[in-house]
Scaffold this motif. Structure first.
Motif, short mmCIF file in Angstrom:
data_model
loop_
_atom_site.label_atom_id
_atom_site.label_comp_id
_atom_site.label_asym_id
_atom_site.label_seq_id
_atom_site.Cartn_x
_atom_site.Cartn_y
_atom_site.Cartn_z
N PRO A 1 19.33 -84.28 -3.20
CA PRO A 1 18.65 -83.79 -4.41
C PRO A 1 17.13 -83.93 -4.37
O PRO A 1 16.42 -83.08 -4.91
CB PRO A 1 19.26 -84.68 -5.52
CG PRO A 1 20.61 -85.03 -5.01
CD PRO A 1 20.46 -85.18 -3.52
N TYR B 1 18.66 -82.45 -13.12
CA TYR B 1 20.07 -82.37 -12.74
C TYR B 1 20.93 -83.48 -13.35
O TYR B 1 22.10 -83.59 -13.03
CB TYR B 1 20.18 -82.39 -11.22
CG TYR B 1 19.55 -81.16 -10.60
CD1 TYR B 1 20.11 -79.90 -10.79
CD2 TYR B 1 18.37 -81.25 -9.88
CE1 TYR B 1 19.52 -78.76 -10.25
CE2 TYR B 1 17.77 -80.11 -9.33
CZ TYR B 1 18.35 -78.88 -9.53
OH TYR B 1 17.77 -77.75 -9.00
N MET C 1 20.83 -86.95 -13.29
CA MET C 1 21.20 -88.17 -12.56
C MET C 1 20.65 -89.38 -13.31
O MET C 1 19.46 -89.45 -13.61
CB MET C 1 20.64 -88.11 -11.14
CG MET C 1 21.31 -87.04 -10.29
SD MET C 1 20.52 -86.78 -8.69
CE MET C 1 19.17 -85.72 -9.17
N TRP D 1 26.35 -85.05 -5.88
CA TRP D 1 25.08 -84.54 -6.38
C TRP D 1 24.36 -83.63 -5.39
O TRP D 1 23.41 -82.93 -5.78
CB TRP D 1 24.15 -85.71 -6.73
CG TRP D 1 24.59 -86.52 -7.90
CD1 TRP D 1 25.15 -87.77 -7.87
CD2 TRP D 1 24.53 -86.16 -9.29
NE1 TRP D 1 25.43 -88.20 -9.13
CE2 TRP D 1 25.05 -87.23 -10.03
CE3 TRP D 1 24.08 -85.04 -9.96
CZ2 TRP D 1 25.14 -87.21 -11.42
CZ3 TRP D 1 24.15 -85.01 -11.34
CH2 TRP D 1 24.67 -86.09 -12.06
#
Length: 369
Positions: free
Chosen positions: A108, A335, A337, A354
């Motif tokens: 990511p 995203y 997290m 992820w």
């Protein structure tokens, strides 16, 4: 007649006793082949009288047909048995799940960094890089940090042991030293692997790893930062605001992003500000572009005249702005997290969840996968 019955009985017994296809084929050749026993009997019909042929012909042909039928039946039985044995030995249980297939995933952080670079590149920014191990001048002094500034202390900075000349190196605490190197005169003879200095106008972004002695859910000792620098004539704070507003709308993929600037202090910019984005914190997640809460995501401001002078530029002729963003933190916000420390835990399960496919369709906002 007795000889034909005896021959048929013997052949039938041997056919029934054949254990494999090779034995059946051998019997076929022995009985019905060119020189087989039944074939020889058929040849003998030509030497017989018409009366004998009328008597023996049907019997010999009947023997031939009976043996041929027995051979075909036995061959079919043995072929079926052989196929069953092969299927039993090579059987695949299709009810079982397939074994897991390990596939590489894009981290990511790298995905976020690529998206950020693509957005700024579309606005005309170039890319600059520099060393992770820096000296005091480029990391602090050139950026207008006073000698007793708290950031120089051990609790914020990873200092390395003294060198042979007594100079202390450090792991850079931001990517701003690369901005210094870019602004410095080109005749400094910088190594080729460091971004070469250049004369204004300058418009660059500086991505890279940075290091600070800090660790919690929103901070890690090593993280990734992207800074931007613009140096030109007649640059204002309005140019900075437009640049960052445009970036946020494209990065978060919504035109509903609302931002605000709050006065702040950074040694290397004046005036300085932190930028907040409007968000919604309900439901255990942060949603950008909606709600009534605010979240600080970056800092910036107009480059301090002292920084320009330290880099060999005329502060009366040139001015500009600089800003810095945390790559990992922006990726976590976009995203969803929850803990930055997980991004550096080397947990394959986390990355499988992820991570991003290297072959997925391009992002419409950035043009990247």
């Amino acid at each position: 007649m007795t000889d034909l019955i005896q021959l048929q009985t013997e052949l039938m017994a041997r056919i029934d006793a054949a254990q494999d296809l090779a034995a059946v084929e051998a019997l076929r050749v022995e009985a019905l082949g060119k020189s087989g026993s039944i074939s020889e009997l058929l040849k003998s019909l030509g030497r017989m009288s018409p009366d004998e042929r009328r008597e023996q012909g049907p019997k010999i042909n009947g023997l031939r047909d009976a043996v041929a039928t027995a051979l075909a039946t036995r061959k079919a039985i043995l072929e079926e048995a052989e196929l069953d044995a092969k299927l039993a030995a090579e059987r695949v249980d299709l009810t079982l799940p397939p074994p897991p297939e390990r596939r590489g995933r894009v981290h990511p952080t790298m995905q976020t960094l690529d998206e950020m670079i693509a957005v700024f590149a579309d606005m005309g920014f170039g890319l600059a890089e520099g060393p992770d191990i820096e000296d005091d001048f480029h990391n602090f002094t050139a950026l207008n940090f006073p000698p007793k500034h708290p950031a120089r202390e051990m609790h914020d900075t990873f200092w390395l042991p003294d060198g042979p000349t007594g100079e202390r190196k450090l792991l850079r605490t931001h990517t701003s030293p690369v901005q210094v190197r870019v602004m410095q005169k080109a005749n400094e003879k910088l190594p080729s692997w460091i971004a070469n200095g250049q004369e204004p106008p300058i418009r660059v972004i500086v991505p890279g790893r940075v290091y600070r002695s800090d660790s919690d859910a929103t901070h890690t000792p090593m993280f990734h930062q992207l800074e931007g620098l613009v140096i030109d004539r007649d640059i204002t704070l309005g140019h900075l605001k437009w640049t960052l507003d445009t970036f946020c709308r494209r990065f978060f993929e919504t035109d509903a992003v609302v931002t605000r600037f709050r006065p702040h202090h950074f040694p290397f910019t004046e005036p300085s500000a932190e930028m907040d984005v409007q968000c919604d914190r309900s439901g255990g997640s942060i949603k950008i572009g909606q709600g009534s809460d605010w979240l600080e995501i970056l800092g910036g401001g107009m480059v301090h005249p002292n920084v320009l002078r330290n880099c060999g530029l005329d502060a009366d002729e040139w001015q500009g702005f600089a800003f810095g963003l945390g790559v990992d933190r922006l990726g976590a916000l976009k995203y969803g997290m929850p803990d930055l420390r997980d991004m550096f835990a080397s947990d394959v399960r986390w990355l499988e969840h992820w991570g991003f496919s290297a072959f997925q369709a391009p992002n419409p906002a950035t043009g990247l996968s």
